[in-house]
Enzyme design. Structure first.
Site, PDB file in Angstrom:
ATOM      1  N   GLY A  64      -0.409  39.755 -68.788  1.00  0.00           N
ATOM      2  CA  GLY A  64       0.719  39.240 -69.554  1.00  0.00           C
ATOM      3  C   GLY A  64       2.025  39.780 -68.953  1.00  0.00           C
ATOM      4  CB  SER A 131      -1.990  39.695 -63.793  1.00  0.00           C
ATOM      5  OG  SER A 131      -0.844  38.905 -63.859  1.00  0.00           O
ATOM      6  CD1 TRP A 132       0.719  43.696 -68.782  1.00  0.00           C
ATOM      7  CD2 TRP A 132       2.531  44.218 -67.560  1.00  0.00           C
ATOM      8  NE1 TRP A 132       1.314  44.787 -69.371  1.00  0.00           N
ATOM      9  CE2 TRP A 132       2.437  45.127 -68.655  1.00  0.00           C
ATOM     10  CE3 TRP A 132       3.590  44.361 -66.657  1.00  0.00           C
ATOM     11  CZ2 TRP A 132       3.362  46.138 -68.855  1.00  0.00           C
ATOM     12  CZ3 TRP A 132       4.514  45.379 -66.870  1.00  0.00           C
ATOM     13  CH2 TRP A 132       4.395  46.253 -67.950  1.00  0.00           C
ATOM     14  CG  ASP A 287      -2.385  35.301 -57.513  1.00  0.00           C
ATOM     15  OD1 ASP A 287      -1.579  34.641 -58.180  1.00  0.00           O
ATOM     16  OD2 ASP A 287      -2.846  36.404 -57.886  1.00  0.00           O
ATOM     17  CG  HIS A 315      -3.119  35.157 -61.223  1.00  0.00           C
ATOM     18  ND1 HIS A 315      -2.619  36.294 -60.618  1.00  0.00           N
ATOM     19  CD2 HIS A 315      -2.976  35.360 -62.570  1.00  0.00           C
ATOM     20  CE1 HIS A 315      -2.183  37.130 -61.540  1.00  0.00           C
ATOM     21  NE2 HIS A 315      -2.402  36.600 -62.732  1.00  0.00           N
TER      22      HIS A 315
END
Length: 336
Positions: A64, A131-132, A287, A315
């Site tokens: 996120g 990711s985050w 990605d 991703h």
């Protein structure tokens, strides 16, 4: 399946296919313990533990920010070996209040990770994030290096302005022009020169109808672009009001505030503090949400890290090659 960059000067990246069979997720399991932990006057976060109560601890950091967790997140780890800790970050998933931006920064999330670790009486653990989640995992490790046994990362994101501009202003738009039109739709052309700021005004504004419409458009853009092949089921997730509001509001809040870092290269600058920690990175070649440039820059700064480029992935951690590498990395770190 993947290329391992053994040296930061290895630029050939042959993308050789692995002879090893793809690893699947472990079977579904349920938590044996869970609860809600009040971490501030504002926030209460949901946590759960599954697997082996006496096993080696691993903590899963979701993406996120604002993405929340799902039952499948437990399944990257052998439940016979690992004590698997999963939690929803502030404002996300089952944590309350939903989509709340107050007292919600990188540093408060790092404090929450430590609060959970202490609550569960864990000395140190493997930290897993994509990711985050990779941003948060790296930032937590830099802040508390003595608590981290190893890092398993996917889709490296260091919240640099170049990364944000590529995905939210000009870059990925050239690869997904059809979905980009949907992302542009809620914003008047006069505000297209700074789309994140335009979205932020609406996602934090008082018009609830406009807020929800923008949250869904923002979320749909990421859900549509997160896999090599657009997954319509994943795109439909953006239509869920609670998910979209938490995802879009919290992401935009973090991004316009530059991750609450005091310099654009804060993570890269501080890598020497964690260079001794074993680190495994799985990165999709295609990605577009978190392009391979970031993983490659991290590898150059951190030659000891093990970087694998998956030649046929985007991703998502759910894509075959990335999923297989992540499960394999957790197996590799069993003996730490």
């Amino acid at each position: 399946m993947a290329t391992n960059l053994s040296s930061p000067t290895d630029v050939a990246l042959q993308q050789a296919a692995s002879a090893e069979p793809l690893r699947e997720l472990f079977p579904p399991i349920e938590p044996y313990d869970s609860g809600f932990l009040k971490v501030s006057d504002v926030h209460t976060i949901y946590w759960e533990v599954s697997g082996n109560p006496n096993g080696k601890a691993v903590v899963y950091l979701h993406g996120g920010p604002g993405g929340g967790t799902s039952p499948s997140d437990r399944r990257y780890f052998d439940p016979a070996t690992y004590k698997i800790v999963v939690f929803d970050q502030r404002g996300a998933g089952k944590s309350t209040p939903l989509a709340c931006l107050e007292e919600n920064t990188t540093w408060t999330l790092i404090d929450d990770i430590e609060t959970i670790r202490n609550h569960l009486k864990i000395d140190n653990w493997v930290v897993f994030g994509g990711s985050w989640g990779s941003t948060l995992a790296l930032s937590y490790s830099i802040t508390h290096p003595d608590k981290v046994k190893a890092l398993i990362l996917r889709g490296i994101f260091m919240l640099r302005q170049s990364e944000l501009k590529f995905f939210y202003q000009d870059g990925a738009s050239h690869l997904f022009p059809d979905y980009w039109d949907g992302y542009l739709a809620p914003i008047p052309p006069s505000e297209h020169s700074d789309l994140m700021a335009a979205y932020h005004r609406r996602l934090t504004g008082s018009d609830e109808h406009e807020k929800l419409a923008c949250a869904k458009a923002w979320s749909k853009w990421e859900c549509a672009t997160s896999r090599l092949y657009v997954d319509k089921v994943n795109v439909e997730k953006a239509e869920k009001d609670n998910f979209a509001l938490a995802f879009a509001r919290i992401e935009c809040h973090y991004f316009v505030n530059k991750g609450f870092f005091d310099r654009d290269d804060w993570i890269l600058h501080n890598i020497p503090k964690i260079q001794h920690i074993p680190c495994f990175i799985a990165q999709g070649r295609y990605d577009v949400v978190c392009p391979a440039r970031s993983a490659y820059d991290l590898k150059k700064r951190w030659p000891e890290a093990e970087l694998h480029i998956v030649p046929d992935a985007g991703h998502s951690a759910k894509e075959d090659g990335i999923r297989s590498l992540l499960v394999g990395a957790a197996e590799k770190f069993k003996n730490l």
